[in-house]
Motif scaffolding. Structure first.
Motif, PDB file in Angstrom:
ATOM      1  N   MET A   1       8.029  -4.513   8.492  1.00 38.50           N
ATOM      2  CA  MET A   1       7.364  -5.480   9.352  1.00 38.50           C
ATOM      3  C   MET A   1       6.582  -6.452   8.490  1.00 38.50           C
ATOM      4  N   SER A   2       6.525  -7.696   8.949  1.00 37.26           N
ATOM      5  CA  SER A   2       5.813  -8.689   8.152  1.00 37.26           C
ATOM      6  C   SER A   2       4.325  -8.676   8.481  1.00 37.26           C
ATOM      7  N   LEU A   3       3.533  -8.929   7.459  1.00 38.15           N
ATOM      8  CA  LEU A   3       2.090  -9.002   7.590  1.00 38.15           C
ATOM      9  C   LEU A   3       1.632 -10.346   7.067  1.00 38.15           C
ATOM     10  N   ILE A   4       0.775 -11.000   7.830  1.00 34.35           N
ATOM     11  CA  ILE A   4       0.209 -12.280   7.422  1.00 34.35           C
ATOM     12  C   ILE A   4      -1.297 -12.125   7.343  1.00 34.35           C
ATOM     13  N   LEU A   5      -1.864 -12.508   6.230  1.00 27.40           N
ATOM     14  CA  LEU A   5      -3.306 -12.555   6.074  1.00 27.40           C
ATOM     15  C   LEU A   5      -3.780 -13.918   6.556  1.00 27.40           C
ATOM     16  N   ALA A   6      -4.623 -13.939   7.572  1.00 29.30           N
ATOM     17  CA  ALA A   6      -5.105 -15.195   8.148  1.00 29.30           C
ATOM     18  C   ALA A   6      -6.275 -15.723   7.329  1.00 29.30           C
ATOM     19  N   SER A   7      -6.009 -15.975   6.056  1.00 30.63           N
ATOM     20  CA  SER A   7      -7.062 -16.395   5.136  1.00 30.63           C
ATOM     21  C   SER A   7      -6.436 -16.886   3.839  1.00 30.63           C
ATOM     22  N   ASN A   8      -7.109 -17.805   3.194  1.00 23.56           N
ATOM     23  CA  ASN A   8      -6.706 -18.229   1.854  1.00 23.56           C
ATOM     24  C   ASN A   8      -7.718 -17.762   0.811  1.00 23.56           C
ATOM     25  N   SER A   9      -8.546 -16.785   1.188  1.00 26.57           N
ATOM     26  CA  SER A   9      -9.556 -16.247   0.288  1.00 26.57           C
ATOM     27  C   SER A   9      -8.900 -15.551  -0.907  1.00 26.57           C
ATOM     28  N   ALA A  10      -9.271 -15.973  -2.094  1.00 27.56           N
ATOM     29  CA  ALA A  10      -8.731 -15.351  -3.308  1.00 27.56           C
ATOM     30  C   ALA A  10      -9.116 -13.875  -3.387  1.00 27.56           C
ATOM     31  N   ALA A  11     -10.334 -13.536  -2.978  1.00 27.26           N
ATOM     32  CA  ALA A  11     -10.788 -12.142  -3.043  1.00 27.26           C
ATOM     33  C   ALA A  11      -9.979 -11.265  -2.087  1.00 27.26           C
ATOM     34  N   ARG A  12      -9.750 -11.741  -0.878  1.00 27.38           N
ATOM     35  CA  ARG A  12      -8.996 -10.930   0.088  1.00 27.38           C
ATOM     36  C   ARG A  12      -7.541 -10.787  -0.336  1.00 27.38           C
ATOM     37  N   LYS A  13      -6.978 -11.837  -0.878  1.00 25.18           N
ATOM     38  CA  LYS A  13      -5.606 -11.740  -1.392  1.00 25.18           C
ATOM     39  C   LYS A  13      -5.536 -10.709  -2.518  1.00 25.18           C
ATOM     40  N   ALA A  14      -6.519 -10.735  -3.394  1.00 23.42           N
ATOM     41  CA  ALA A  14      -6.534  -9.798  -4.526  1.00 23.42           C
ATOM     42  C   ALA A  14      -6.693  -8.358  -4.047  1.00 23.42           C
ATOM     43  N   ILE A  15      -7.486  -8.133  -3.003  1.00 25.90           N
ATOM     44  CA  ILE A  15      -7.674  -6.779  -2.472  1.00 25.90           C
ATOM     45  C   ILE A  15      -6.337  -6.225  -1.985  1.00 25.90           C
ATOM     46  N   LEU A  16      -5.621  -6.993  -1.163  1.00 20.70           N
ATOM     47  CA  LEU A  16      -4.344  -6.522  -0.621  1.00 20.70           C
ATOM     48  C   LEU A  16      -3.294  -6.381  -1.714  1.00 20.70           C
ATOM     49  N   THR A  17      -3.246  -7.348  -2.620  1.00 21.35           N
ATOM     50  CA  THR A  17      -2.276  -7.285  -3.714  1.00 21.35           C
ATOM     51  C   THR A  17      -2.530  -6.058  -4.580  1.00 21.35           C
ATOM     52  N   GLY A  18      -3.794  -5.813  -4.907  1.00 21.42           N
ATOM     53  CA  GLY A  18      -4.151  -4.659  -5.724  1.00 21.42           C
ATOM     54  C   GLY A  18      -3.782  -3.338  -5.070  1.00 21.42           C
ATOM     55  N   ALA A  19      -3.809  -3.311  -3.733  1.00 22.92           N
ATOM     56  CA  ALA A  19      -3.465  -2.095  -2.997  1.00 22.92           C
ATOM     57  C   ALA A  19      -1.959  -1.972  -2.763  1.00 22.92           C
ATOM     58  N   GLY A  20      -1.184  -2.951  -3.262  1.00 24.74           N
ATOM     59  CA  GLY A  20       0.267  -2.887  -3.130  1.00 24.74           C
ATOM     60  C   GLY A  20       0.786  -3.238  -1.748  1.00 24.74           C
ATOM     61  N   ALA A  22       2.350  -5.832   0.786  1.00 26.16           N
ATOM     62  CA  ALA A  22       3.095  -7.088   0.816  1.00 26.16           C
ATOM     63  C   ALA A  22       2.606  -7.930   1.995  1.00 26.16           C
ATOM     64  N   PHE A  23       2.358  -9.200   1.747  1.00 25.80           N
ATOM     65  CA  PHE A  23       1.861 -10.078   2.811  1.00 25.80           C
ATOM     66  C   PHE A  23       2.111 -11.529   2.433  1.00 25.80           C
ATOM     67  N   ALA A  24       2.028 -12.380   3.439  1.00 32.35           N
ATOM     68  CA  ALA A  24       1.980 -13.825   3.233  1.00 32.35           C
ATOM     69  C   ALA A  24       0.596 -14.265   3.682  1.00 32.35           C
ATOM     70  N   ALA A  25       0.121 -15.385   3.174  1.00 32.67           N
ATOM     71  CA  ALA A  25      -1.208 -15.875   3.548  1.00 32.67           C
ATOM     72  C   ALA A  25      -1.091 -17.209   4.263  1.00 32.67           C
ATOM     73  N   GLN A  26      -1.881 -17.356   5.296  1.00 31.39           N
ATOM     74  CA  GLN A  26      -1.921 -18.609   6.049  1.00 31.39           C
ATOM     75  C   GLN A  26      -3.329 -18.802   6.573  1.00 31.39           C
ATOM     76  N   GLY A  27      -3.947 -19.899   6.224  1.00 38.00           N
ATOM     77  CA  GLY A  27      -5.296 -20.174   6.710  1.00 38.00           C
ATOM     78  C   GLY A  27      -5.314 -20.329   8.217  1.00 38.00           C
ATOM     79  N   ALA A  28      -6.391 -19.920   8.843  1.00 39.05           N
ATOM     80  CA  ALA A  28      -6.529 -20.004  10.299  1.00 39.05           C
ATOM     81  C   ALA A  28      -7.283 -21.273  10.675  1.00 39.05           C
TER      82      ALA A  28
END
Length: 197
Positions: A1-20, A22-28
């Motif tokens: 299933m696809s997951l989208i992070l509703a944010s362009n925050s570098a910190a939040r992207k790094a948290i999810l990436t570090g935890a392995g 998979a997601f796409a990011a899109q600002g809300a």
């Protein structure tokens, strides 16, 4: 299933990436200032505001991305019962750090999962941070080193960087301080089959 992070925050992207994860990011597209004003007028506290904004962000993106799980997140800073927004300038961030010096404040991180324009799950966590009695010399050097990056985070610091030296102690989860309570998020994603059990 696809997951989208509703944010362009570098910190939040790094948290999810570090935890392995998979997601796409899109600002809300959410007018955060107007929503904060509305929520506070309705009697919401700083932690409630973080959770509500996370939900609004998740919903805004999920309406445009049918079938996808959308993760919204927001963070507020509370000091002496008052909610603070991100500083508009490095100078304002410096003034805020001087105000916080020698005191404790709270960071509230709210999260929400939405799908097809409906909220499916919300959560939040808080951490208490104790700013040490930093010298003016240290603060001057810190502000010069961080520059305009100080305006990208609500407290004017990044705990994962030089900002760690501002504190004598932190009570609470590290990821909550960075802007997303990771453990509840991972549990919610597993329960919905977005990531493996």
């Amino acid at each position: 299933m696809s997951l989208i992070l509703a944010s362009n925050s570098a910190a939040r992207k790094a948290i999810l990436t570090g935890a392995g994860v998979a997601f796409a990011a899109q600002g809300a597209e959410v007018d955060e200032a107007a929503e904060k004003t509305r929520l506070l007028a309705e009697g919401a506290g700083p932690a409630d505001v973080a959770q509500a904004l996370a939900g609004l962000k998740a919903l805004a993106v999920s309406r445009a991305r049918p079938g996808a799980w959308v993760l919204g997140s927001d963070q507020t800073l509370e000091f002496q019962g008052r909610l603070f927004d991100k500083a508009a300038s490095a100078e304002e961030a410096g003034d805020r750090l001087r105000m916080l010096r020698g005191h404790a404040h709270q960071l509230h991180s709210g999260v929400a999962l939405a799908r097809d324009g409906h909220l499916d799950w919300t959560g939040r966590d808080s951490a208490r941070l104790h700013v040490r009695e930093v010298s003016e010399d240290f603060l001057t050097d810190y502000l010069a080193a961080e520059g305009e990056a100080l305006t990208s985070c609500v407290g004017g610091y990044r705990l994962e960087g030089l900002g760690a030296q501002l504190f004598e102690r932190v009570e609470g989860d590290y990821f909550t301080v960075l802007g997303m309570p990771l453990w509840p998020v991972l549990a919610a994603l597993r329960e919905r089959g977005v990531i493996a059990l």
